[in-house]
Design a protein around this motif. Sequence first.
Motif, PDB file in Angstrom:
ATOM      1  N   MET A  50       0.824  -1.208   0.000  1.00  0.00           N
ATOM      2  CA  MET A  50       0.000   0.000   0.000  1.00  0.00           C
ATOM      3  C   MET A  50       0.859   1.260   0.000  1.00  0.00           C
ATOM      4  SD  MET A  50      -3.143  -0.778  -0.374  1.00  0.00           S
ATOM      5  CE  MET A  50      -3.842   0.845   0.006  1.00  0.00           C
ATOM      6  N   ARG A  51       1.987   1.211   0.673  1.00  0.00           N
ATOM      7  CA  ARG A  51       2.899   2.364   0.648  1.00  0.00           C
ATOM      8  C   ARG A  51       3.469   2.556  -0.755  1.00  0.00           C
ATOM      9  NH1 ARG A  51       7.032   1.113   5.325  1.00  0.00           N
ATOM     10  NH2 ARG A  51       8.031   2.998   4.508  1.00  0.00           N
ATOM     11  N   VAL A  52       3.796   1.453  -1.413  1.00  0.00           N
ATOM     12  CA  VAL A  52       4.293   1.527  -2.791  1.00  0.00           C
ATOM     13  C   VAL A  52       3.199   2.081  -3.711  1.00  0.00           C
ATOM     14  CG1 VAL A  52       5.110   0.167  -4.759  1.00  0.00           C
ATOM     15  CG2 VAL A  52       5.949  -0.353  -2.448  1.00  0.00           C
ATOM     16  N   ALA A  53       1.978   1.563  -3.567  1.00  0.00           N
ATOM     17  CA  ALA A  53       0.871   2.022  -4.400  1.00  0.00           C
ATOM     18  C   ALA A  53       0.606   3.516  -4.206  1.00  0.00           C
ATOM     19  CB  ALA A  53      -0.388   1.214  -4.094  1.00  0.00           C
ATOM     20  N   LYS A  54       0.660   3.976  -2.974  1.00  0.00           N
ATOM     21  CA  LYS A  54       0.428   5.395  -2.696  1.00  0.00           C
ATOM     22  C   LYS A  54       1.470   6.258  -3.409  1.00  0.00           C
ATOM     23  CE  LYS A  54       0.602   8.762   1.084  1.00  0.00           C
ATOM     24  NZ  LYS A  54      -0.510   9.606   0.607  1.00  0.00           N
ATOM     25  N   ARG A  55       2.726   5.840  -3.322  1.00  0.00           N
ATOM     26  CA  ARG A  55       3.793   6.607  -3.958  1.00  0.00           C
ATOM     27  C   ARG A  55       3.622   6.627  -5.465  1.00  0.00           C
ATOM     28  NH1 ARG A  55       8.770   6.197  -1.245  1.00  0.00           N
ATOM     29  NH2 ARG A  55       9.763   6.838  -3.197  1.00  0.00           N
ATOM     30  N   LEU A  56       3.277   5.487  -6.042  1.00  0.00           N
ATOM     31  CA  LEU A  56       3.105   5.430  -7.487  1.00  0.00           C
ATOM     32  C   LEU A  56       1.910   6.270  -7.937  1.00  0.00           C
ATOM     33  CD1 LEU A  56       3.879   1.659  -8.120  1.00  0.00           C
ATOM     34  CD2 LEU A  56       5.259   3.621  -8.862  1.00  0.00           C
ATOM     35  N   CYS A  57       0.852   6.295  -7.138  1.00  0.00           N
ATOM     36  CA  CYS A  57      -0.293   7.151  -7.449  1.00  0.00           C
ATOM     37  C   CYS A  57       0.098   8.618  -7.449  1.00  0.00           C
ATOM     38  CB  CYS A  57      -1.423   6.906  -6.446  1.00  0.00           C
ATOM     39  SG  CYS A  57      -2.425   5.442  -6.779  1.00  0.00           S
ATOM     40  N   GLY A  69      -8.244 -10.527  -3.133  1.00  0.00           N
ATOM     41  CA  GLY A  69      -8.154 -11.287  -1.890  1.00  0.00           C
ATOM     42  C   GLY A  69      -9.187 -10.810  -0.886  1.00  0.00           C
ATOM     43  N   GLU A  70      -9.218 -11.493   0.234  1.00  0.00           N
ATOM     44  CA  GLU A  70     -10.223 -11.201   1.255  1.00  0.00           C
ATOM     45  C   GLU A  70      -9.655 -10.325   2.361  1.00  0.00           C
ATOM     46  OE1 GLU A  70     -13.240 -14.885   1.392  1.00  0.00           O
ATOM     47  OE2 GLU A  70     -11.223 -15.407   2.048  1.00  0.00           O
ATOM     48  N   ASP A  71     -10.538  -9.607   3.007  1.00  0.00           N
ATOM     49  CA  ASP A  71     -10.164  -8.744   4.130  1.00  0.00           C
ATOM     50  C   ASP A  71     -10.093  -9.593   5.394  1.00  0.00           C
ATOM     51  OD1 ASP A  71      -9.682  -6.753   5.908  1.00  0.00           O
ATOM     52  OD2 ASP A  71     -11.654  -5.805   5.739  1.00  0.00           O
ATOM     53  N   ARG A  72      -9.027 -10.371   5.497  1.00  0.00           N
ATOM     54  CA  ARG A  72      -8.822 -11.218   6.666  1.00  0.00           C
ATOM     55  C   ARG A  72      -7.343 -11.511   6.822  1.00  0.00           C
ATOM     56  NH1 ARG A  72      -8.608 -17.056   5.947  1.00  0.00           N
ATOM     57  NH2 ARG A  72      -8.512 -17.645   3.746  1.00  0.00           N
ATOM     58  N   GLN A  89      -8.220  -2.543   7.256  1.00  0.00           N
ATOM     59  CA  GLN A  89      -8.788  -1.302   7.779  1.00  0.00           C
ATOM     60  C   GLN A  89      -7.746  -0.487   8.532  1.00  0.00           C
ATOM     61  OE1 GLN A  89     -11.882  -3.135  10.095  1.00  0.00           O
ATOM     62  NE2 GLN A  89     -13.466  -2.799   8.530  1.00  0.00           N
ATOM     63  N   TRP A  90      -6.919  -1.192   9.293  1.00  0.00           N
ATOM     64  CA  TRP A  90      -5.872  -0.518  10.085  1.00  0.00           C
ATOM     65  C   TRP A  90      -4.878   0.171   9.171  1.00  0.00           C
ATOM     66  CZ3 TRP A  90      -0.558  -1.107  10.650  1.00  0.00           C
ATOM     67  CH2 TRP A  90       0.011  -0.435  11.746  1.00  0.00           C
ATOM     68  N   VAL A  91      -4.420  -0.521   8.117  1.00  0.00           N
ATOM     69  CA  VAL A  91      -3.463   0.071   7.179  1.00  0.00           C
ATOM     70  C   VAL A  91      -4.078   1.286   6.496  1.00  0.00           C
ATOM     71  CG1 VAL A  91      -2.238  -0.302   5.001  1.00  0.00           C
ATOM     72  CG2 VAL A  91      -2.166  -2.055   6.788  1.00  0.00           C
ATOM     73  N   LEU A  92      -5.312   1.167   6.034  1.00  0.00           N
ATOM     74  CA  LEU A  92      -5.947   2.283   5.337  1.00  0.00           C
ATOM     75  C   LEU A  92      -6.140   3.489   6.242  1.00  0.00           C
ATOM     76  CD1 LEU A  92      -8.636   0.473   3.129  1.00  0.00           C
ATOM     77  CD2 LEU A  92      -6.367   1.296   2.472  1.00  0.00           C
ATOM     78  N   SER A  93      -6.267   3.243   7.555  1.00  0.00           N
ATOM     79  CA  SER A  93      -6.461   4.350   8.498  1.00  0.00           C
ATOM     80  C   SER A  93      -5.170   5.102   8.799  1.00  0.00           C
ATOM     81  CB  SER A  93      -7.059   3.828   9.801  1.00  0.00           C
ATOM     82  OG  SER A  93      -6.112   3.058  10.537  1.00  0.00           O
ATOM     83  N   ASP A  98      -5.546   6.880  -2.552  1.00  0.00           N
ATOM     84  CA  ASP A  98      -6.487   7.180  -3.625  1.00  0.00           C
ATOM     85  C   ASP A  98      -7.245   5.898  -3.968  1.00  0.00           C
ATOM     86  OD1 ASP A  98      -7.894   7.903  -5.843  1.00  0.00           O
ATOM     87  OD2 ASP A  98      -6.194   8.726  -6.962  1.00  0.00           O
ATOM     88  N   LEU A  99      -8.346   5.681  -3.277  1.00  0.00           N
ATOM     89  CA  LEU A  99      -9.091   4.444  -3.460  1.00  0.00           C
ATOM     90  C   LEU A  99      -9.940   4.450  -4.729  1.00  0.00           C
ATOM     91  CD1 LEU A  99     -10.107   3.608   0.213  1.00  0.00           C
ATOM     92  CD2 LEU A  99      -8.099   2.908  -1.080  1.00  0.00           C
ATOM     93  N   SER A 100      -9.865   5.530  -5.492  1.00  0.00           N
ATOM     94  CA  SER A 100     -10.480   5.509  -6.824  1.00  0.00           C
ATOM     95  C   SER A 100      -9.567   4.810  -7.816  1.00  0.00           C
ATOM     96  CB  SER A 100     -10.766   6.934  -7.306  1.00  0.00           C
ATOM     97  OG  SER A 100      -9.569   7.642  -7.572  1.00  0.00           O
ATOM     98  N   ARG A 101      -8.300   4.641  -7.421  1.00  0.00           N
ATOM     99  CA  ARG A 101      -7.334   3.968  -8.308  1.00  0.00           C
ATOM    100  C   ARG A 101      -6.738   2.722  -7.677  1.00  0.00           C
ATOM    101  NH1 ARG A 101      -2.850   7.370 -10.670  1.00  0.00           N
ATOM    102  NH2 ARG A 101      -2.923   8.728  -8.844  1.00  0.00           N
TER     103      ARG A 101
END
Length: 222
Positions: A50-57, A69-72, A89-93, A98-101
């Motif tokens: 998620m950190r990589v994805a954020k930077r690339l966005c 995958g599943e949220d578990r 949920q914890w990571v996203l908080s 950018d959850l549109s991408r």
Amino acid sequence: TIFDGIDEHVWQPAASPQHKVGTWEIPTDKRVVTYVSRGMESMRGFDIFMRVAKRLCELRDDVVFYVVGEDRVAYGGDLRFTDGKSFKQWVLSQDDYDLSRILFTGRISGQDLANLFTVSDLHIYLTAPFVLSWSLMDALACEATVLASDTAPVREMVQHGHNGLLADFFDVDSFVEQANQVLDDPKAFAGLGKSARQGILDNYTLDKCLTRMLELYQKVCG
């Protein structure tokens, strides 16, 4: 050690790839990055991804991410420190994403996953030193360009610059740098995927693995 085997007729590049996964339309004018894990957990580097994805966005406006995958949590003790939240949920908080991408598809069928690997410009896979995910083997069999964590189990399957790319598990900068290079010119890295599938065909198909297993049973029983 004898692997269970990959059905190379199921896990192969889609002959007529569709730019959709389930009900999700995959834009044809964007670079596609994939991440697959049975559960969203630190063992499989979900937080690092998620950190990589954020930077690339932040660096590019031409990239979309599909997280399968599943949220578990399947492995490990992540839920001990997430204050009652799932690890996802914890990571996203912890940051703004950018959850549109960065799109979460949930579980999808094997056919949809093989199709997604086919249209993916880059597949990112992380794991701590632990058993490899089936998804890595499937991605390699589908000729995906794989950027994976430089951990011992991954090195058994991925040789940097031959059939994939490697970066230190915690080195977000290296992941971002190499991902950017691939996304700038995906065709220049297509040979990695070709070599990846050939490695599966040479050593990890059902026919080859089941033959080895049968020979072991016969040796032990004989």
